[in-house]
Motif scaffolding. Structure first.
Motif, mmCIF file in Angstrom:
data_model
loop_
_atom_site.group_PDB
_atom_site.id
_atom_site.type_symbol
_atom_site.label_atom_id
_atom_site.label_comp_id
_atom_site.label_asym_id
_atom_site.label_seq_id
_atom_site.Cartn_x
_atom_site.Cartn_y
_atom_site.Cartn_z
ATOM 1 N N UNK A 31 12.562 10.561 -61.732
ATOM 2 C CA UNK A 31 12.602 11.209 -63.045
ATOM 3 C C UNK A 31 11.198 11.278 -63.641
ATOM 4 N N UNK A 32 10.416 10.226 -63.479
ATOM 5 C CA UNK A 32 9.038 10.235 -63.977
ATOM 6 C C UNK A 32 8.238 11.343 -63.293
ATOM 7 N N UNK A 36 6.243 14.509 -64.669
ATOM 8 C CA UNK A 36 4.810 14.633 -64.382
ATOM 9 C C UNK A 36 4.486 16.022 -63.852
ATOM 10 N N UNK A 37 5.425 16.597 -63.097
ATOM 11 C CA UNK A 37 5.213 17.917 -62.503
ATOM 12 C C UNK A 37 5.066 19.001 -63.553
ATOM 13 N N UNK A 38 5.578 18.756 -64.766
ATOM 14 C CA UNK A 38 5.422 19.749 -65.835
ATOM 15 C C UNK A 38 4.428 19.242 -66.889
ATOM 16 N N UNK A 90 25.787 12.475 -75.732
ATOM 17 C CA UNK A 90 24.773 13.263 -76.407
ATOM 18 C C UNK A 90 23.744 13.839 -75.452
ATOM 19 N N UNK A 91 22.903 14.684 -76.005
ATOM 20 C CA UNK A 91 21.814 15.285 -75.243
ATOM 21 C C UNK A 91 20.504 15.035 -75.983
ATOM 22 N N UNK A 92 19.576 14.383 -75.291
ATOM 23 C CA UNK A 92 18.228 14.209 -75.844
ATOM 24 C C UNK A 92 17.461 15.496 -75.578
ATOM 25 N N UNK A 93 17.806 16.529 -76.359
ATOM 26 C CA UNK A 93 17.173 17.835 -76.156
ATOM 27 C C UNK A 93 15.701 17.724 -76.533
ATOM 28 N N UNK A 94 14.820 18.182 -75.634
ATOM 29 C CA UNK A 94 13.386 17.927 -75.772
ATOM 30 C C UNK A 94 12.559 19.184 -75.547
ATOM 31 N N UNK A 95 11.543 19.364 -76.370
ATOM 32 C CA UNK A 95 10.581 20.450 -76.207
ATOM 33 C C UNK A 95 9.599 20.030 -75.110
ATOM 34 N N UNK A 96 9.689 20.654 -73.936
ATOM 35 C CA UNK A 96 8.879 20.228 -72.795
ATOM 36 C C UNK A 96 7.397 20.581 -72.952
ATOM 37 N N UNK A 97 7.107 21.653 -73.674
ATOM 38 C CA UNK A 97 5.703 21.995 -73.909
ATOM 39 C C UNK A 97 5.051 20.936 -74.789
ATOM 40 N N UNK A 182 17.532 11.845 -63.098
ATOM 41 C CA UNK A 182 16.929 13.068 -62.566
ATOM 42 C C UNK A 182 17.960 14.190 -62.429
ATOM 43 N N UNK A 183 17.460 15.424 -62.470
ATOM 44 C CA UNK A 183 18.317 16.597 -62.349
ATOM 45 C C UNK A 183 18.425 17.027 -60.887
ATOM 46 N N UNK A 184 19.445 17.845 -60.629
ATOM 47 C CA UNK A 184 19.565 18.489 -59.323
ATOM 48 C C UNK A 184 18.711 19.757 -59.362
ATOM 49 N N UNK A 185 17.682 19.817 -58.529
ATOM 50 C CA UNK A 185 16.791 20.969 -58.549
ATOM 51 C C UNK A 185 15.713 20.801 -59.597
ATOM 52 N N UNK A 186 15.259 21.914 -60.152
ATOM 53 C CA UNK A 186 14.198 21.892 -61.151
ATOM 54 C C UNK A 186 14.773 21.819 -62.559
ATOM 55 N N UNK A 187 13.942 21.429 -63.518
ATOM 56 C CA UNK A 187 14.351 21.396 -64.914
ATOM 57 C C UNK A 187 14.734 22.800 -65.363
ATOM 58 N N UNK A 188 15.876 22.892 -66.018
ATOM 59 C CA UNK A 188 16.431 24.191 -66.403
ATOM 60 C C UNK A 188 16.223 24.451 -67.888
ATOM 61 N N UNK A 189 15.638 25.614 -68.197
ATOM 62 C CA UNK A 189 15.492 26.048 -69.580
ATOM 63 C C UNK A 189 16.606 27.050 -69.868
ATOM 64 N N UNK A 190 17.811 26.562 -69.844
ATOM 65 C CA UNK A 190 18.989 27.434 -69.908
ATOM 66 C C UNK A 190 19.379 27.745 -71.347
ATOM 67 N N UNK A 191 20.263 28.710 -71.491
ATOM 68 C CA UNK A 191 20.725 29.092 -72.819
ATOM 69 C C UNK A 191 21.895 28.277 -73.314
ATOM 70 N N UNK A 192 22.517 27.503 -72.417
ATOM 71 C CA UNK A 192 23.610 26.615 -72.809
ATOM 72 C C UNK A 192 23.469 25.301 -72.052
ATOM 73 N N UNK A 193 24.071 24.259 -72.609
ATOM 74 C CA UNK A 193 24.049 22.954 -71.964
ATOM 75 C C UNK A 193 25.401 22.299 -72.212
#
Length: 219
Positions: A31-32, A36-38, A90-97, A182-193
């Protein structure tokens, strides 16, 4: 009949987001590395506890975020009230930028969606290792499994409470997000969660989802 209650957001006075709570060292490192990749720096300690505004909590089915670089993380959430400890989703929704500039900053920038349905913790504690968290994101018109694992992937509620407070109990009115994996695949910037917490022993499930509305970034 298992005990349930509806979350009263007005009863929450303090919000804590526990990060890097993974019990499995390899999974925590994964997960770290995906962060780090982003561009997100490694934490200075693990776990770490971020105090955030309790006004960020919401049970709405949609949230508004800046631009399109934020994503959700499924977590179990602890609530200490006068009548005991309760468990939610819950979801710790986070601004990745923003996270690449500072994790503490990023924790303050997005709403924290939580389920209105809660379970009494004492009723799931005897079979805690059976509880499973999942999240889903859209993928080509379908719903794709994004995260999945037992709650025991994270440190136990008792251990997290002890590490945060030095004692065995959160202050009444405290909500604590307890970490993700960790997620399956890459981090998703999806429109729903969408997410769920399943209790196969008592044969029940908390399901909750929300829509992400992106606001324009005008610089």
């Amino acid at each position: 009949m298992p005990s349930e209650r509806k979350l009263d957001l007005a009863a929450v006075k303090n919000l804590v987001v526990a990060g890097w709570t993974g019990r499995n060292v390899a999974a925590l490192e994964a997960h770290i590395k995906e962060l780090e990749a982003i561009g997100v720096k490694r934490p200075k300690t693990v776990p770490i506890f971020y105090r955030t505004s309790r006004a960020l909590l919401t049970t709405d089915d949609w949230i508004e975020v800046m631009a399109d670089k934020s994503s959700g993380e499924v977590e179990f959430v602890l609530y200490q009230f006068d009548d005991g400890l309760w468990l939610g989703l819950g979801s710790d929704h986070t601004d990745r930028k923003a996270e690449t500039m500072g994790v503490t900053l990023s924790k303050q920038l997005c709403a924290k969606p939580v389920s209105s349905q809660l379970w009494r913790y004492d009723e799931v504690k005897p079979h805690w290792d059976k509880l499973v968290l999942r999240s889903f994101v859209p993928d080509g018109g379908k719903r794709r499994l994004y995260q999945e694992g037992p709650v025991t992937n994270m440190r136990s509620p008792e251990e997290l409470i002890k590490l945060y407070t030095g004692g065995d109990k959160l202050a009444s009115g405290t909500a604590m997000f307890c970490g993700t994996f960790a997620v399956h695949g890459e981090i998703s910037y999806s429109g729903t969660f969408d997410m769920e917490l399943e209790d196969p022993v008592l044969k029940r499930k908390i399901s909750y989802g929300y829509r992400i509305v992106s606001l324009p970034d005008e610089g």
